[in-house]
Design a protein around this motif. Structure first.
Motif, mmCIF file in Angstrom:
data_model
loop_
_atom_site.group_PDB
_atom_site.id
_atom_site.type_symbol
_atom_site.label_atom_id
_atom_site.label_comp_id
_atom_site.label_asym_id
_atom_site.label_seq_id
_atom_site.Cartn_x
_atom_site.Cartn_y
_atom_site.Cartn_z
ATOM 1 N N GLN A 31 2.233 11.555 1.401
ATOM 2 C CA GLN A 31 2.398 11.675 2.848
ATOM 3 C C GLN A 31 3.837 12.091 3.153
ATOM 4 O O GLN A 31 4.787 11.481 2.685
ATOM 5 N N THR A 32 3.999 13.130 3.921
ATOM 6 C CA THR A 32 5.325 13.562 4.344
ATOM 7 C C THR A 32 5.458 13.274 5.832
ATOM 8 O O THR A 32 4.493 12.906 6.490
ATOM 9 N N SER A 34 5.587 15.314 8.078
ATOM 10 C CA SER A 34 4.798 16.276 8.860
ATOM 11 C C SER A 34 3.426 15.718 9.207
ATOM 12 O O SER A 34 2.859 16.071 10.225
ATOM 13 N N ASP A 39 4.231 21.562 7.298
ATOM 14 C CA ASP A 39 5.096 21.136 6.203
ATOM 15 C C ASP A 39 6.404 21.918 6.134
ATOM 16 O O ASP A 39 7.352 21.465 5.504
ATOM 17 N N GLN A 45 12.488 11.152 11.575
ATOM 18 C CA GLN A 45 11.673 9.990 11.239
ATOM 19 C C GLN A 45 11.454 9.057 12.421
ATOM 20 O O GLN A 45 10.400 8.439 12.536
#
Length: 165
Positions: A31-32, A34, A39, A45
């Motif tokens: 999980q990023t 994005s 991406d 954050q």
């Protein structure tokens, strides 16, 4: 006897290979920030980090409120991620934040806490309540077919920086 001793290792290899393939299918991509919205975009954050970056860079902050298990959010996310113009503007002209929880800033929910909801904050840290979507009952909601309208609102957020700040 030789045949049965050879069969056992072959059977073990086949079973372990199938098990490994099943485990690989269960693994999800990491999980990023994005969360599937793009991406190539640099995402902040937290809301506080977004406000800081917006002020520092003189770019508007675009906040996307969504939930992972919301079908409307998923549909908008797919349309957002597939649209090259949205992706290019988001990557180059905005500080981007996607939230799966509400912030303590009640200015980000002037007409309620619903998803998906997209709001803009200018570099002076003013929530742009005047940049709305198409719906009178959910002012900051967008649906997949509203991507052209979202693009216009992104351009409007950029123009307002030029004329008001």
């Amino acid at each position: 006897m030789f045949h049965s001793t050879l069969a056992l290792p072959v059977l073990l290899i086949a079973v372990s290979s199938n098990l490994a393939m099943a485990i690989k299918k269960e693994k999800r991509a990491p999980q990023t920030l994005s969360r599937g919205w793009g991406d190539e975009i640099t995402w902040v954050q937290t809301y506080e980090e977004g406000l800081y970056q917006a002020k520092k860079s003189n770019k508007p902050l675009m906040v996307i409120h969504h939930l992972e298990d919301c079908q409307y959010c998923q549909a908008l996310k797919n349309a957002f991620a597939e649209n090259e113009e949205v992706q290019e503007m988001a990557q180059n002209n905005f500080i981007m934040l996607n939230l799966m929880h509400e912030t303590t800033d009640k200015n980000l929910s002037p007409d309620g806490q619903y998803v998906p909801r997209i709001m803009f904050i200018d570099p002076s840290l003013t929530v742009r309540a005047d940049i709305t979507g198409r719906y009178s009952n959910r002012l900051y909601a967008y649906e997949p077919q509203d991507i052209p309208f979202l693009i216009e609102n992104m351009k409007k957020a950029l123009r307002l920086i030029q004329t008001e700040l």
